[in-house]
Every structure is written in C-alpha cells, then in structure tokens.
Design a protein around this motif. Sequence first.
Motif, PDB file in Angstrom:
ATOM      1  N   ASP A  30      32.306   7.365  34.076  1.00  0.00           N
ATOM      2  CA  ASP A  30      33.512   6.546  34.219  1.00  0.00           C
ATOM      3  C   ASP A  30      33.276   5.290  35.069  1.00  0.00           C
ATOM      4  OD1 ASP A  30      36.197   6.185  33.560  1.00  0.00           O
ATOM      5  OD2 ASP A  30      36.870   6.938  35.499  1.00  0.00           O
ATOM      6  N   LEU A  31      32.249   5.301  35.903  1.00  0.00           N
ATOM      7  CA  LEU A  31      32.001   4.174  36.802  1.00  0.00           C
ATOM      8  C   LEU A  31      31.777   2.859  36.063  1.00  0.00           C
ATOM      9  CD1 LEU A  31      31.863   3.718  39.851  1.00  0.00           C
ATOM     10  CD2 LEU A  31      29.389   4.062  39.742  1.00  0.00           C
ATOM     11  N   PRO A  32      30.996   2.823  34.956  1.00  0.00           N
ATOM     12  CA  PRO A  32      30.824   1.552  34.234  1.00  0.00           C
ATOM     13  C   PRO A  32      32.135   1.029  33.631  1.00  0.00           C
ATOM     14  CG  PRO A  32      29.119   3.125  33.619  1.00  0.00           C
ATOM     15  CD  PRO A  32      30.129   3.880  34.400  1.00  0.00           C
ATOM     16  N   ILE A  33      33.087   1.915  33.394  1.00  0.00           N
ATOM     17  CA  ILE A  33      34.368   1.503  32.811  1.00  0.00           C
ATOM     18  C   ILE A  33      35.301   0.951  33.893  1.00  0.00           C
ATOM     19  CG2 ILE A  33      36.399   2.301  31.521  1.00  0.00           C
ATOM     20  CD1 ILE A  33      34.589   4.511  30.357  1.00  0.00           C
ATOM     21  N   ASP A  34      35.431   1.683  35.008  1.00  0.00           N
ATOM     22  CA  ASP A  34      36.370   1.288  36.067  1.00  0.00           C
ATOM     23  C   ASP A  34      35.746   0.391  37.125  1.00  0.00           C
ATOM     24  OD1 ASP A  34      38.243   2.778  34.789  1.00  0.00           O
ATOM     25  OD2 ASP A  34      38.123   4.498  36.139  1.00  0.00           O
ATOM     26  N   GLY A  35      34.415   0.363  37.179  1.00  0.00           N
ATOM     27  CA  GLY A  35      33.772  -0.413  38.238  1.00  0.00           C
ATOM     28  C   GLY A  35      34.056   0.199  39.596  1.00  0.00           C
ATOM     29  N   LEU A  36      34.106  -0.663  40.639  1.00  0.00           N
ATOM     30  CA  LEU A  36      34.354  -0.168  41.988  1.00  0.00           C
ATOM     31  C   LEU A  36      35.774   0.350  42.165  1.00  0.00           C
ATOM     32  CD1 LEU A  36      32.415  -2.823  44.115  1.00  0.00           C
ATOM     33  CD2 LEU A  36      31.686  -0.520  43.454  1.00  0.00           C
ATOM     34  N   ASP A  37      36.665  -0.007  41.228  1.00  0.00           N
ATOM     35  CA  ASP A  37      38.027   0.525  41.294  1.00  0.00           C
ATOM     36  C   ASP A  37      38.046   2.050  41.126  1.00  0.00           C
ATOM     37  OD1 ASP A  37      39.034  -1.976  41.672  1.00  0.00           O
ATOM     38  OD2 ASP A  37      39.530  -2.313  39.552  1.00  0.00           O
ATOM     39  N   PHE A  38      36.953   2.574  40.627  1.00  0.00           N
ATOM     40  CA  PHE A  38      36.842   4.032  40.447  1.00  0.00           C
ATOM     41  C   PHE A  38      37.153   4.749  41.754  1.00  0.00           C
ATOM     42  CE2 PHE A  38      34.443   7.961  40.803  1.00  0.00           C
ATOM     43  CZ  PHE A  38      34.724   8.612  39.618  1.00  0.00           C
ATOM     44  N   PHE A  39      36.607   4.220  42.866  1.00  0.00           N
ATOM     45  CA  PHE A  39      36.753   4.892  44.151  1.00  0.00           C
ATOM     46  C   PHE A  39      38.110   4.628  44.798  1.00  0.00           C
ATOM     47  CE2 PHE A  39      32.173   4.240  43.555  1.00  0.00           C
ATOM     48  CZ  PHE A  39      31.737   5.549  43.642  1.00  0.00           C
ATOM     49  N   GLN A  40      38.915   3.755  44.204  1.00  0.00           N
ATOM     50  CA  GLN A  40      40.248   3.500  44.730  1.00  0.00           C
ATOM     51  C   GLN A  40      41.306   4.345  44.028  1.00  0.00           C
ATOM     52  OE1 GLN A  40      40.936  -0.711  44.487  1.00  0.00           O
ATOM     53  NE2 GLN A  40      39.207  -1.233  45.818  1.00  0.00           N
ATOM     54  N   SER A  41      40.900   5.056  43.008  1.00  0.00           N
ATOM     55  CA  SER A  41      41.843   5.913  42.282  1.00  0.00           C
ATOM     56  C   SER A  41      42.049   7.214  43.060  1.00  0.00           C
ATOM     57  CB  SER A  41      41.306   6.228  40.886  1.00  0.00           C
ATOM     58  OG  SER A  41      42.101   7.227  40.277  1.00  0.00           O
ATOM     59  N   PRO A  42      43.286   7.526  43.466  1.00  0.00           N
ATOM     60  CA  PRO A  42      43.537   8.767  44.222  1.00  0.00           C
ATOM     61  C   PRO A  42      43.107  10.028  43.474  1.00  0.00           C
ATOM     62  CG  PRO A  42      45.422   7.298  44.360  1.00  0.00           C
ATOM     63  CD  PRO A  42      44.497   6.703  43.337  1.00  0.00           C
ATOM     64  N   SER A  43      43.253  10.010  42.147  1.00  0.00           N
ATOM     65  CA  SER A  43      42.853  11.200  41.386  1.00  0.00           C
ATOM     66  C   SER A  43      41.356  11.433  41.496  1.00  0.00           C
ATOM     67  CB  SER A  43      43.268  11.060  39.921  1.00  0.00           C
ATOM     68  OG  SER A  43      42.676   9.914  39.332  1.00  0.00           O
ATOM     69  N   HIS A  44      40.576  10.330  41.527  1.00  0.00           N
ATOM     70  CA  HIS A  44      39.134  10.474  41.692  1.00  0.00           C
ATOM     71  C   HIS A  44      38.787  10.963  43.098  1.00  0.00           C
ATOM     72  CE1 HIS A  44      38.571   7.300  38.280  1.00  0.00           C
ATOM     73  NE2 HIS A  44      38.869   8.509  37.824  1.00  0.00           N
ATOM     74  N   VAL A  45      39.523  10.463  44.087  1.00  0.00           N
ATOM     75  CA  VAL A  45      39.310  10.915  45.468  1.00  0.00           C
ATOM     76  C   VAL A  45      39.619  12.408  45.585  1.00  0.00           C
ATOM     77  CG1 VAL A  45      40.092  10.680  47.856  1.00  0.00           C
ATOM     78  CG2 VAL A  45      39.757   8.639  46.448  1.00  0.00           C
ATOM     79  N   VAL A  46      40.730  12.827  44.976  1.00  0.00           N
ATOM     80  CA  VAL A  46      41.101  14.245  44.988  1.00  0.00           C
ATOM     81  C   VAL A  46      40.021  15.085  44.308  1.00  0.00           C
ATOM     82  CG1 VAL A  46      42.730  15.928  44.017  1.00  0.00           C
ATOM     83  CG2 VAL A  46      43.578  13.866  45.137  1.00  0.00           C
ATOM     84  N   PHE A  47      39.536  14.588  43.175  1.00  0.00           N
ATOM     85  CA  PHE A  47      38.486  15.297  42.430  1.00  0.00           C
ATOM     86  C   PHE A  47      37.266  15.532  43.319  1.00  0.00           C
ATOM     87  CE2 PHE A  47      36.389  15.304  37.917  1.00  0.00           C
ATOM     88  CZ  PHE A  47      36.118  16.648  38.074  1.00  0.00           C
ATOM     89  N   TRP A  48      36.773  14.467  43.947  1.00  0.00           N
ATOM     90  CA  TRP A  48      35.599  14.578  44.817  1.00  0.00           C
ATOM     91  C   TRP A  48      35.883  15.431  46.055  1.00  0.00           C
ATOM     92  CZ3 TRP A  48      30.598  14.103  44.657  1.00  0.00           C
ATOM     93  CH2 TRP A  48      30.003  13.298  43.677  1.00  0.00           C
ATOM     94  N   LEU A  49      37.025  15.206  46.686  1.00  0.00           N
ATOM     95  CA  LEU A  49      37.353  15.910  47.923  1.00  0.00           C
ATOM     96  C   LEU A  49      37.406  17.421  47.714  1.00  0.00           C
ATOM     97  CD1 LEU A  49      38.255  15.817  50.899  1.00  0.00           C
ATOM     98  CD2 LEU A  49      40.613  15.595  50.086  1.00  0.00           C
ATOM     99  N   PHE A  50      38.136  17.850  46.690  1.00  0.00           N
ATOM    100  CA  PHE A  50      38.273  19.291  46.466  1.00  0.00           C
ATOM    101  C   PHE A  50      36.982  19.908  45.941  1.00  0.00           C
ATOM    102  CE2 PHE A  50      42.718  18.387  47.013  1.00  0.00           C
ATOM    103  CZ  PHE A  50      43.236  19.559  47.525  1.00  0.00           C
ATOM    104  N   SER A  51      36.214  19.157  45.157  1.00  0.00           N
ATOM    105  CA  SER A  51      34.916  19.678  44.689  1.00  0.00           C
ATOM    106  C   SER A  51      33.992  19.946  45.867  1.00  0.00           C
ATOM    107  CB  SER A  51      34.268  18.681  43.723  1.00  0.00           C
ATOM    108  OG  SER A  51      35.023  18.562  42.538  1.00  0.00           O
ATOM    109  N   LEU A  52      33.980  19.019  46.837  1.00  0.00           N
ATOM    110  CA  LEU A  52      33.126  19.192  48.016  1.00  0.00           C
ATOM    111  C   LEU A  52      33.631  20.310  48.918  1.00  0.00           C
ATOM    112  CD1 LEU A  52      32.338  15.459  48.890  1.00  0.00           C
ATOM    113  CD2 LEU A  52      30.787  17.153  47.904  1.00  0.00           C
TER     114      LEU A  52
END
Length: 298
Positions: A30-52
């Motif tokens: 998804d990173l090539p599609i969203d660019g750096l905005d990927f890390f500003q998406s709360p859903s992506h943050v939630v995904f990473w946070l809970f996975s870790l």
Amino acid sequence: MLVQAWYLSNSKCHRFWGNPICVGIYTPIDLPIDGLDFFQSPSHVVFWLFSLMIATLQGLRFHWAKGIDDWLIPPESVVRALMVVAFYVVIGIESQYFIPSLELIVTFSRTATHWFLTWSMVFIGLLLGVQSVQILKQRKLLQKTAQLLGNMAEWRMGSHVVDTALNNPAGLAFQKCDRRILFMDIRGFTSWCEKTSPETVAEVLDEYYRCVEPAAAKFQPLIITFTGDEIMGIYATPQQGIAAAKSMSKAALEMLELYGIGAGCGVHCGSVIEGLFGGADVRTYTVIGDVVNTAKRL
C-alpha cells in the motif's frame, strides 16, 4: 493473513516475528499507492500498534517469559478484542469525513452505544482469555497423562507394541512370525538369594537390568521383558539377536562378577505365534512355540 497463519501454524515459528507478517506484507503493497500519507492514516497506525502489542505478548508467552501463561493470555485476548473496537472507532470517524484526533476519539467513544461496545468487548476478551487458560491447563494435563500412560505401556510391552496398537491395531492379532528369541538369566541366582538379604538382591537385580537393557536396546528389539532374573528379547533378524546376545552377556558378566555370580544367554530362531494374550483386565504381548521353549532351555 494466510501467509501469517501458515507461518504461525509451524510449531518451530518465532511468535514475535510471526504476528506482524500480515501488516508487514500489507505496508509495502500500500505504501507506493498512499506514499508517506500511509503513516498518517489512523487505521494503519491501529493495524501496526495492535500487531506489535499481540506480537510482544506472544513473544513473552512462547520465548521470553515462559511459565506465566495465566497472566499473559487474558491481556492478549483483551487486546485482540479491543483491536476490533479501535478499527471501528477510527473507521467510523473517517466515514463522517473527519480527521481522527484524540478529542474526536474520546467524544465518539463516550456515546452510550460505543461505551457499551467497548466494555462488552473487554469483558468478552477477558472471558475468552480465562477460557483459553483453562483449555491450556487441561491440554497440558492431558499431555502429561498421555506421556505417563505411554511410558507405562512401553515399560510393560515395549515401543514396538505401543506403536502397533496406535498405528495398526490389527497387527496385535495372533499371527505366525519368523523371530529370533533371546533368553538370559543369572546362573546360581536362587542359591545366591538364599545367602543374601532381600534388599541387596533387589539392588543387584535393578543394577543388572540397568546394565543389560541398553545393550539389548542397541539392536532394535521388538520386545524386552524382565521376569525375576530372566530377560527375554525378541528380534527381527538373526544378526540382531546374536549381536544383542554378545553385548548383553558382556555387560552382565562385567557387572555380576563383583558379586561372585554370572549369567547365561541363549538364542534360537524360527516360527512363533505372536500376539496379545490375556483376559479382560490383564493382557500382554508375547510369543509362544517350540522356538521359545528351546531358547529358554539353551
């Protein structure tokens, strides 16, 4: 998700590195599609946070802090349940064309339905965690009991019979087989016992078994049985039977000469009837026939 599930199904996998596989694959796609905005998406943050968080708890359970499953399983179950709530909150806010912030998240969560959903999921997570702890304890108890029963079965009948009972029960029926029968006993054992205390006799017999059994087991016996001072071994080939007899005799004589006694050993080959003999409550897997009688007399 399928790749992560496939990796985690391997008993030798590392749980900490296995749990972020899903988000780890999703991010570079998804990173090539969203660019750096990927890390500003709360859903992506939630995904990473809970996975870790789940990866850390699983890493502690399986690798770094073994033995405290009772304390780690319920929190892990709650985290899994709250992940659903977290996704629901951030996606619910984004669907209303708002940029999620801590203030919006708190306001969104304060509504009666969302408050009820959050604490219901916490409660369900705790219940599932406690249930998982109970299941884990029962599984460990069953494994321990099964191992003990397996050991007792092997001590009584040998690994060959236990494996046959598990994998091919029909193989326990009476059948005519070509076997090598080996007998060993202590010479002059009865007269020696009459002059020796029962405690010493028991200690010597135990030492005798412990010295001879490794020599017998080295040549893959089908069955080994101990009866008083007598040891019987059943082998598949003449080479195994003769090699075992030589090895067992050497081990027995070296040990018994300290007590002024010796041992005799005989091997005979031929057809026997092999199977599970006995009644309803007491059964044993053994062999009968002239070959067995001859070996015992030798």
